[in-house]
Design an enzyme around this catalytic site. Sequence first.
Site, mmCIF file in Angstrom:
data_model
loop_
_atom_site.group_PDB
_atom_site.id
_atom_site.type_symbol
_atom_site.label_atom_id
_atom_site.label_comp_id
_atom_site.label_asym_id
_atom_site.label_seq_id
_atom_site.Cartn_x
_atom_site.Cartn_y
_atom_site.Cartn_z
ATOM 1 N N ARG A 191 0.647 25.741 29.248
ATOM 2 C CA ARG A 191 1.914 25.272 29.841
ATOM 3 C C ARG A 191 2.012 23.759 29.958
ATOM 4 N NH1 ARG A 191 0.992 30.140 30.210
ATOM 5 N NH2 ARG A 191 2.672 31.665 30.355
ATOM 6 N N TYR A 228 28.369 41.875 20.596
ATOM 7 C CA TYR A 228 27.894 43.245 20.761
ATOM 8 C C TYR A 228 29.003 44.290 20.740
ATOM 9 C CZ TYR A 228 23.269 41.412 21.744
ATOM 10 O OH TYR A 228 22.043 40.790 21.633
ATOM 11 N N HIS A 358 3.608 32.300 14.713
ATOM 12 C CA HIS A 358 4.370 33.427 15.250
ATOM 13 C C HIS A 358 4.889 34.285 14.091
ATOM 14 C CE1 HIS A 358 6.605 35.345 18.531
ATOM 15 N NE2 HIS A 358 7.538 35.558 17.637
ATOM 16 N N ALA A 359 4.560 35.572 14.097
ATOM 17 C CA ALA A 359 4.896 36.449 12.985
ATOM 18 C C ALA A 359 6.403 36.563 12.807
ATOM 19 C CB ALA A 359 4.289 37.834 13.213
ATOM 20 N N HIS A 388 5.627 46.399 11.782
ATOM 21 C CA HIS A 388 6.875 45.935 12.374
ATOM 22 C C HIS A 388 7.584 44.941 11.468
ATOM 23 C CE1 HIS A 388 9.499 44.305 15.644
ATOM 24 N NE2 HIS A 388 9.332 43.186 14.962
ATOM 25 N N GLU A 389 6.871 43.925 11.004
ATOM 26 C CA GLU A 389 7.512 42.903 10.165
ATOM 27 C C GLU A 389 8.007 43.500 8.844
ATOM 28 O OE1 GLU A 389 8.314 40.163 11.387
ATOM 29 O OE2 GLU A 389 7.051 40.194 13.163
ATOM 30 N N HIS A 392 11.399 44.967 9.147
ATOM 31 C CA HIS A 392 12.480 44.005 8.938
ATOM 32 C C HIS A 392 12.766 43.819 7.451
ATOM 33 C CE1 HIS A 392 12.807 42.811 13.058
ATOM 34 N NE2 HIS A 392 11.620 42.248 13.129
ATOM 35 N N GLU A 416 14.966 44.732 15.443
ATOM 36 C CA GLU A 416 13.680 44.826 16.124
ATOM 37 C C GLU A 416 13.277 46.284 16.333
ATOM 38 O OE1 GLU A 416 11.693 42.312 16.573
ATOM 39 O OE2 GLU A 416 13.195 40.914 15.797
ATOM 40 N N TRP A 488 13.220 30.644 37.033
ATOM 41 C CA TRP A 488 12.402 31.408 36.086
ATOM 42 C C TRP A 488 11.439 32.325 36.843
ATOM 43 C CZ3 TRP A 488 11.919 32.818 31.140
ATOM 44 C CH2 TRP A 488 10.667 33.165 30.632
ATOM 45 N N ARG A 492 11.098 36.401 37.280
ATOM 46 C CA ARG A 492 9.850 37.075 36.911
ATOM 47 C C ARG A 492 9.400 38.004 38.036
ATOM 48 N NH1 ARG A 492 6.572 34.609 32.870
ATOM 49 N NH2 ARG A 492 5.570 36.658 32.900
ATOM 50 N N HIS A 516 10.482 31.661 22.113
ATOM 51 C CA HIS A 516 11.894 31.967 21.898
ATOM 52 C C HIS A 516 12.829 31.041 22.666
ATOM 53 C CE1 HIS A 516 9.586 35.482 20.793
ATOM 54 N NE2 HIS A 516 10.588 35.876 20.045
ATOM 55 N N ARG A 525 17.782 41.113 22.330
ATOM 56 C CA ARG A 525 17.514 42.009 21.199
ATOM 57 C C ARG A 525 16.210 42.772 21.380
ATOM 58 N NH1 ARG A 525 16.668 37.313 16.760
ATOM 59 N NH2 ARG A 525 18.762 36.925 17.522
ATOM 60 N N TYR A 526 15.220 42.144 22.010
ATOM 61 C CA TYR A 526 13.928 42.804 22.166
ATOM 62 C C TYR A 526 13.986 43.887 23.246
ATOM 63 C CZ TYR A 526 12.551 38.768 19.414
ATOM 64 O OH TYR A 526 12.459 37.818 18.418
#
Length: 617
Positions: A191, A228, A358-359, A388-389, A392, A416, A488, A492, A516, A525-526
């Site tokens: 961080r 949407y 990041h994939a 997963h990828e 896509h 996703e 934030w 959380r 992100h 989306r996730y």
Amino acid sequence: MLRLQLIIPLMGCAVLLAACEPMEREAESAAAAPVSSAAVQTPTPEEAAAFVAEAEERLARLGQHSERMAWVLANFITVDTELLAARAAEQFTAAQVEIAGAAARFNDVAGLDYDTKRKLNMLRSGIVIPAPMDSAKTAEQAEIGAKLGGMYGRGEYCPADGQCQSLGDLEDIIDKSRDADELLEAWNGWRTIAPPMKDLYARQVELANEGAAELGFDNLGTMWRSGYDMDPAAFPGELDKVWDQVSPLYEALHCHVRASLSDHYGADVVPPDGPIPAHLLGNMWAQTWDNIYDLAAPPEADAGYDLTEILNERGFDAIGMVRTGEAFFSSLGFEELPETFWERSLFTKPADRDVVCHASAWTIDEKDDLRIKMCIDVNGEDFKTIHHELGHNYYQRAYKEQSYLYRTSANDGFHEALGDVLSLSITPAYLTRIGLLESEPDASGDIGLLMRQALEKIAFLPFGLLVDQWRWKVFAGEVGPERYNEVWWQLREQYQGVAAPNERPADAFDPGAKYHVPGNTPYTRYFLAAILQFQFHRALCDTAGYDGPIHRCTIYGSAEAGDRRQAMMEMGRSRPWPEALEVLTGSPEMDARAILDYFAPLQTWLEEQNADRQCGW
């Protein structure tokens, strides 16, 4: 992660500058040329259709150039590629903004055909980070985006008395260590990359909100929610509806995990009745908890195998893992990936340069130039990520015959979900059929398998919901930079029952430590994907003729399931997402009951374990 070409401001350049220059000149010319039909004072339906056709052709040309530029920036992070990326993003975003502004001129035209009306709406609302029409501000917006991406990609923690550590190094500690002090240092260390982003991010929000206002939206959050196929004001209610269905399962999981961590680390580190400290959950962002499976696993439920161990024992490398993922799709009746996929993808982290690890999945030409970019390690997590990828990539290939604006998913959660649904089929039955297990373990280990799945997928749900909840507040002006971090952590705690492990510095910008946020990738989306994938999985298992417990189903080898998946995928975004959902599942309604059915045995077990515990936070 999907690389969405239409709605993300794209950045990058061809590998050889000499090859780039003609494309840049063409892009500059295209960006400067006005859309001719926009000058007409009283537009007709025919003129609106012509405007859309011209806009699609222009965006497709600029988009391919920008996607190549983005690929190079992600794979060769340097000062020069950042500058080239900023230039490409400026050109593409300027074209998007100009076209979006011109599209508004046709809002009140009567008699528009379905496709023209739908595409005009997409043109107006489809920019993730719109820049103001002022050219200097467009350039500033592009420069900020490139800087934020580079700052994240190059980020590392350099302790005063030790060697600098990359995100991958720090993630290894978070994933594996059981030393609370070591975990805390790694958590805090990552961080430290974010505070320098804070002022840039705040300025980017100002510019993006100005751009959204010029397109007729209250703020950027309203603009994001307008994509949407429903009233933007009603969309949060749709999310709340499905969250309310699954939140009792999450709360039961949280209660058990907190008790397990408190037993391991002590009640002074993990209070048995409060939020869980974020550094102890086995993930840098506490978004998934499967790396602490050994602490939370049911003692009497052995899964019977360790996929990471099996892959290493069998001598798998990165390419072998990707080939196995391709074979899954071949078993459903899909064509093999093109040879260029194997020549042009990034599969392992280079030793000689900075890359974004990041994939992500890419379609460079929106036809057959499919790629993934991923720094693959031989482990069970990356084995699932590869499936997963590739999900896509096969979706991208399925809708390639649609027109430019329809070459994307029914909504961004669908992409996703169709990636994630393959991971649900990585069951013992699948591993047995491809020879990674000698035989399928009996049902005695199911609670262990479901716990591992829940620590990944159920634990993720509130995080998937809150990231954009935070951003929507920021975009709406409800939260200024001085309260970014405070709000934030409020969210959380509210949604996840997770808290910062120590008091945060005054300049902290912890949201910026999540890819992100500086990458400006919408996150809802996730959450949608986490819900939809179970709905998809149940429908595909039914199509495959499976009649056992849904958590033991794999669709591997089912051509019928492949055909049903293909029928929905090839629609792209040509129809509203409820229609696409109905093609695959038989219902236009998003419904979380499939999740509850999938995890029903685990929820019963959790309720038994929690009977004498104080749950909630």
